[in-house]
Design an enzyme around this catalytic site. Structure first.
Site, mmCIF file in Angstrom:
data_model
loop_
_atom_site.group_PDB
_atom_site.id
_atom_site.type_symbol
_atom_site.label_atom_id
_atom_site.label_comp_id
_atom_site.label_asym_id
_atom_site.label_seq_id
_atom_site.Cartn_x
_atom_site.Cartn_y
_atom_site.Cartn_z
ATOM 1 N N CYS A 179 0.818 -1.215 0.000
ATOM 2 C CA CYS A 179 0.000 0.000 0.000
ATOM 3 C C CYS A 179 0.852 1.266 0.000
ATOM 4 O O CYS A 179 0.329 2.368 -0.137
ATOM 5 C CB CYS A 179 -0.953 -0.011 1.189
ATOM 6 N N HIS B 127 -9.169 3.673 -1.434
ATOM 7 C CA HIS B 127 -7.803 3.158 -1.314
ATOM 8 C C HIS B 127 -7.442 2.239 -2.488
ATOM 9 O O HIS B 127 -7.338 1.026 -2.331
ATOM 10 C CB HIS B 127 -7.677 2.419 0.028
#
Lengths: 133, 390
Positions: free
Chosen positions: B89, B338
């Site tokens: 991420c 996200h």
């Protein structure tokens, strides 16, 4: 050499587990115990290890109950997983076989080597789980 | 080089974040690139841009690797050296760091850095499985620990150690959804109540649906140059004055603490020192709220409050727009969304808007100094960047 030393690998860790043994690798130079074993000591860069059998008992440091699981675990959900600190201090995660309402941080647990046999495809590792001690 | 600009951001672009049906990652990245080019008329992309760094987490989503060259081609930058970075991420936080290396080394005067991910066409079970690849396989994934599961392990530990409550976690979700409602590019633009959050279904106890960030499609990018060239491209550059990156064990279980991320603390320390800035000087921050507990831990790791004080900081509204230090004015990963590879430079995009006074309804008044905090996996990678209005 009396017996052949097995490579200090994750593969070998799981092979030991199939034989009902929880084995870590102790660095002969600095004394650090590695779980999982590894080929290079991350403290002193030594490659000189010995196998030591670890107590399967420990205490629960933290846990969660997983409701949304990856495909292969969906049939088991919800299930509890936690991180356990073994008696010699090393930490290891795993599933906890106990009903969630009975799980508390700090509770004593012991590793059960399980009924799972090695899987057919890579990686041919068994699974262990923890149960209340 | 304390406090001096390392590089300058002269433009930025962001695609719409959301469920972008029928669009492929490269098409979404082209949308972000187009905004950055349009925003900077003095830039001749084909002539000026000398390198592309692109953050992208997973080949699994679209069965497509080799993302660097692909994105260069679709952004109209055929033949530029294009490199993909992968740090889960934090993939585009790491790309930003790589772009800074490139400019500071003198190898490139102008670079594009960005990130992209296309996720929503996959089932929740598939995405759960792909995201878990950012964690340790032999001891975490193998034993059924999911990505929300790892942050749930941190949440349980934080609640046990500091008395953090599920209500405090919900306060983070409510705040970020409010911010998202002010952001036309956010995936979720709807406010929620604490009751919505607390009664949502359990994903990995104590984390519920509204404690989790969104599975989203999106892309982001920045155009960076040397500070001395910045004015050639814009009258209002944003300087990056601090950059920190650190790593940690891939397995959460091996760490000393489950209530703080050492990589984030180390990256922050480096960035603050380089920028010659203290936590109390930060006017606006975008932090990695992949889960509500992650935002609370971020407050503590970044020094916005003491260890254990994060829950209260959220509950008192100090990190809400109008509060002492507004955090995640974009809506954060929680409400803006996200798309993992796009997140790091997406955070920088929001800070660029804030410091150039283009954040519209969510503008933080007189913001001069901003910060981004981007975390990979359960904290095996962290990048922190500090920005100053030029």
């Amino acid at each position: 050499m009396a017996e052949q030393i097995q490579a200090f690998t994750i593969e070998q860790f799981y092979k030991h587990l199939l034989q009902g043994k929880l084995m870590g690798a102790k660095c002969r130079k600095c004394g650090k115990v590695h779980l999982p074993p590894r080929p290079l000591c991350d403290s002193c860069f030594s490659k000189d290890f010995e196998w030591i059998e670890l107590s399967p008992k420990g205490k629960l440091l933290t846990y969660t109950v997983i409701h949304v699981a990856p495909s292969q675990f969906q049939g088991m959900a919800p299930y509890a997983v936690g991180i356990v600190q073994l008696e010699n201090g090393v930490k290891i995660p795993g599933m906890i076989r106990a009903s969630p309402e009975h799980i508390k941080i700090g509770m004593p647990l012991t590793m059960d080597f399980g009924t799972c046999a090695a899987t057919q495809q890579w990686p041919q590792w068994p699974r262990y789980f923890f149960k209340p001690a | 080089m304390k406090g001096k600009p390392l590089v300058s951001i002269v433009s930025a672009g962001l695609s719409k974040f959301g469920k972008l049906e029928g669009l492929y990652a490269r098409e979404i990245f082209a949308e972000a690139a187009k905004e950055a080019f349009d925003r900077c008329p003095n830039l001749n992309p084909k002539k000026d841009i000398q390198a592309l760094f692109i953050g992208h987490m997973g080949e699994s989503y679209e069965h497509q690797g080799h993302t660097g060259a692909t994105m260069a081609e679709w952004a109209g930058l055929l033949h530029v050296p294009a490199t993909r970075t992968e740090a889960a991420c934090a993939s585009s936080g790491a790309a930003l760091r790589a772009a800074i290396y490139a400019v500071l080394s003198g190898l490139a005067d102008v670079v594009m850095v960005g990130g992209v991910e296309k996720m929503t066409h996959r089932s929740t079970a598939e995405v759960t499985e792909y995201l878990a690849m950012a964690s340790d396989y032999p001891f975490e994934q193998w034993h059924g620990i999911t990505f929300p599961g790892l942050y749930a392990l941190m949440a349980t530990a934080h609640m046990h150690k500091y008395g953090t409550t599920e209500k405090q976690l919900a306060a983070v979700a409510v705040k970020n959804h409010y911010h998202g409602s002010l952001n036309p590019k956010a995936h979720m633009q709807k406010e929620i109540t604490p009751e919505n959050a607390l009664s949502s279904r359990v994903i990995a106890w104590p984390l519920k649906l509204y404690d989790c960030s969104l599975i989203t499609d999106g892309a982001s990018c920045l155009i960076l140059t040397k500070p001395e060239l910045a004015k050639k491209y814009t009258d209002t550059p944003v300087h990056i004055i601090g950059s920190g990156q650190a790593s940690d064990t891939i397995g959460l279980y091996e760490r000393e603490s489950f209530t703080s991320l050492a990589a984030a603390r180390l990256a922050a320390k480096k960035a603050y020192e380089m920028a010659d800035v203290k936590p109390e000087n930060i006017d606006v921050a975008e932090v990695h709220d992949c889960f509500t507990i992650a935002e609370i831990i971020a407050y503590e790791d970044l020094g916005f409050c003491k260890p254990g004080g994060g829950g209260q900081l959220a509950e008192k509204g100090e990190t809400k727009l109008g509060g002492r230090i507004p955090v995640n004015t974009s809506g954060g990963l929680k409400a803006k969304g996200h798309p993992v590879g796009a997140t790091g430079t997406g955070q920088a995009y929001e800070i660029f808007l804030q410091l150039t006074r283009q954040a519209d309804k969510r503008q933080v008044k007189n913001a001069e100094i901003g910060l981004t905090h981007n975390v990979g996996g359960s904290g095996a990678t962290a990048t922190v960047h500090i920005y100053r209005r030029g």
